[in-house]
Scaffold this active site. Structure first.
Site, PDB file in Angstrom:
ATOM      1  N   GLU A  92     -38.190 -12.008  28.592  1.00 32.40           N
ATOM      2  CA  GLU A  92     -37.493 -10.890  27.966  1.00 32.40           C
ATOM      3  C   GLU A  92     -36.828 -11.370  26.678  1.00 32.40           C
ATOM      4  OE1 GLU A  92     -36.591  -7.762  31.468  1.00 32.40           O
ATOM      5  OE2 GLU A  92     -35.136  -9.386  31.327  1.00 32.40           O
ATOM      6  N   CYS A 140     -32.000 -12.036  20.466  1.00 39.46           N
ATOM      7  CA  CYS A 140     -31.733 -13.037  21.496  1.00 39.46           C
ATOM      8  C   CYS A 140     -33.085 -13.470  22.078  1.00 39.46           C
ATOM      9  CB  CYS A 140     -30.835 -12.411  22.566  1.00 39.46           C
ATOM     10  SG  CYS A 140     -30.519 -13.499  23.944  1.00 39.46           S
ATOM     11  N   CYS A 198     -35.674 -20.424  34.539  1.00 37.03           N
ATOM     12  CA  CYS A 198     -34.730 -21.477  34.142  1.00 37.03           C
ATOM     13  C   CYS A 198     -34.456 -22.384  35.342  1.00 37.03           C
ATOM     14  CB  CYS A 198     -33.423 -20.856  33.655  1.00 37.03           C
ATOM     15  SG  CYS A 198     -32.233 -22.104  33.139  1.00 37.03           S
ATOM     16  N   CYS A 244     -27.677 -21.294  37.377  1.00 36.52           N
ATOM     17  CA  CYS A 244     -26.259 -20.916  37.323  1.00 36.52           C
ATOM     18  C   CYS A 244     -26.016 -19.768  38.304  1.00 36.52           C
ATOM     19  CB  CYS A 244     -25.861 -20.518  35.915  1.00 36.52           C
ATOM     20  SG  CYS A 244     -26.054 -21.892  34.763  1.00 36.52           S
ATOM     21  N   CYS A 300     -26.126 -15.921  37.181  1.00 35.51           N
ATOM     22  CA  CYS A 300     -27.134 -15.514  36.190  1.00 35.51           C
ATOM     23  C   CYS A 300     -28.417 -15.033  36.856  1.00 35.51           C
ATOM     24  CB  CYS A 300     -27.426 -16.709  35.281  1.00 35.51           C
ATOM     25  SG  CYS A 300     -28.833 -16.454  34.192  1.00 35.51           S
ATOM     26  N   GLY A 352     -33.604 -19.254  29.988  1.00 34.55           N
ATOM     27  CA  GLY A 352     -33.845 -20.690  29.856  1.00 34.55           C
ATOM     28  C   GLY A 352     -32.712 -21.454  29.194  1.00 34.55           C
ATOM     29  N   SER A 381     -21.733 -22.924  27.017  1.00 34.48           N
ATOM     30  CA  SER A 381     -21.345 -21.995  28.079  1.00 34.48           C
ATOM     31  C   SER A 381     -20.510 -22.773  29.085  1.00 34.48           C
ATOM     32  CB  SER A 381     -22.598 -21.430  28.747  1.00 34.48           C
ATOM     33  OG  SER A 381     -23.337 -20.715  27.808  1.00 34.48           O
ATOM     34  N   LEU A 382     -19.226 -22.615  28.998  1.00 35.66           N
ATOM     35  CA  LEU A 382     -18.322 -23.448  29.790  1.00 35.66           C
ATOM     36  C   LEU A 382     -18.048 -22.817  31.164  1.00 35.66           C
ATOM     37  CD1 LEU A 382     -16.876 -26.121  29.244  1.00 35.66           C
ATOM     38  CD2 LEU A 382     -14.892 -24.812  28.486  1.00 35.66           C
ATOM     39  N   CYS A 388     -25.770 -10.242  28.545  1.00 40.38           N
ATOM     40  CA  CYS A 388     -25.729 -11.670  28.823  1.00 40.38           C
ATOM     41  C   CYS A 388     -25.792 -11.953  30.332  1.00 40.38           C
ATOM     42  CB  CYS A 388     -24.418 -12.182  28.248  1.00 40.38           C
ATOM     43  SG  CYS A 388     -24.432 -13.894  27.980  1.00 40.38           S
TER      44      CYS A 388
END
Ligand code: SF4
Length: 356
Positions: A95, A112, A119, A123, A126, A174, A229-230, A348
């Protein structure tokens, strides 16, 4: 010649296209013509290249291909965000999301792009990370997402000569730093002043904390923006939310980021997905401020976009504001990201594709 055995022209720079033309016995300027048709005109058919003689079009078509990914599906959100389902030559799908920078739908867009099919980092919050990792994307498939999106956009807008996509963010499916060679190659093609002409400062790579990749990127002499990305400022919580933290705990990650800043002189951005009841307490804000303050960085807060099947929830507006205020009071440079495309699962952390 089978299409899969043909030479892929997307991803070649002007010199490589000149060499390609020359190898086929054509003058080098034919390579420059190809460059313009591919990167300025978004053309994937040699037969549309009207300034090439017919037999040259045929010769190129026999030996080469221009694989702009097929747009299988397109959804448009109420705010004008467009999500494309794109198919690669081997039928793998990703996507790609086009986000308008203003409500004026003839205006400018941020694209984006995805860097992998699925991936491997998994996470916890996600949608992409819940699926199966398939493979890295090649540079031509990343640039192809740009060309395919721009072509779709031009078809739909009234003034197709305007510069339509002015920013590219590697924040789709990813982890780009696990595919760094192809990502950097794609950036150099996007940045080429004779082709797509996207300024490096208009390109952002987002990483979940691949510290080795951050150090490699620092050596590349690029003026892009790095976003980290913390999502948590203590190791225990980050291990849970962003499992790569077990490989590169916060101390290792921050050392790599510090070296990156010293080497490039560029300010970095820390992204922080806000999960209701998970990572937005006052203590979390204090930990975050302590971690980030020495680095002169920006913090981008992203209220969570909920994903079917996952338990995390979006925080209330007043909780977002309170967390933001705590960070500001600690002297940090903070902004809250506006949500785009939430009604079409394009926001996101919401990208996910079932592969055929
Ligand atoms: S947030 Fe990024 S790195 Fe983490 S699983 Fe999703 S796509 Fe991968």
């Amino acid at each position: 010649m089978n299409s899969i055995d043909k030479i892929e022209l997307i991803g070649m720079n002007i010199g490589e296209l000149e060499d390609f033309a020359s190898r086929l016995g054509q003058p080098r300027f034919r390579g420059r013509q190809l460059h313009r048709w591919i990167y300025v005109k978004d053309t994937s058919s040699f037969y549309e290249m009207s300034d090439l003689p017919r037999q040259v079009r045929q010769q190129f078509d026999d030996r080469a291909r221009i694989s702009i990914p097929r747009v299988l599906k397109q959804r448009v959100a109420s705010d004008g965000t467009r999500k494309f389902l794109m198919e690669m030559n081997d039928k793998k799908r990703v996507e790609t999301v086009l986000i308008p920078q203003s409500r004026d739908l003839n205006g400018r867009y941020t694209l984006c792009v995805s860097s992998q099919v699925g991936c491997p980092l998994r996470c916890a919050f996600c949608a992409t990370g819940q699926g199966v990792f398939q493979r890295n994307l090649a540079a031509h498939e990343i640039v192809g997402q740009f060309l395919g999106s721009r072509r779709e956009l031009k078809r739909r807008l009234k003034n197709p000569e305007e510069p339509l996509i002015t920013n590219v963010v590697y924040m789709g499916m990813g982890e780009p730093l696990l595919n760094l060679t192809e990502v950097i190659h794609s950036i150099r093609i996007l940045n080429d002043p004779r082709g797509i002409q996207l300024g490096q400062r208009h390109i952002t790579i987002s990483t979940c904390g691949e510290a080795t990749g951050i150090l490699r990127l620092a050596e590349e002499d690029l003026q892009i923006t790095l976003a980290i990305s913390l999502h948590a400022a203590d190791d225990q919580l980050r291990d849970e939310l962003v499992p790569i933290n077990k490989k590169y705990p916060l101390a290792a990650l921050m050392t790599a980021v510090k070296k990156y800043v010293e080497k490039t002189g560029r300010r970095v951005t820390f992204e922080y997905i806000m999960l209701d009841g998970v990572n937005i307490s006052r203590k979390d804000a204090e930990n975050l401020a302590k971690l980030v303050k020495p680095l002169l960085a920006n913090i981008n807060l992203i209220p969570y976009n909920e994903v079917d099947g996952l338990l995390y929830r979006k925080p209330e507006a007043q909780d977002v504001q309170a967390f933001c205020n705590w960070l500001k009071a600690a002297g940090l440079n903070v902004s809250v990201r506006e949500e785009h495309g939430g009604d079409i699962e394009a926001a996101c952390g919401q990208l996910a594709v079932k592969q055929s």
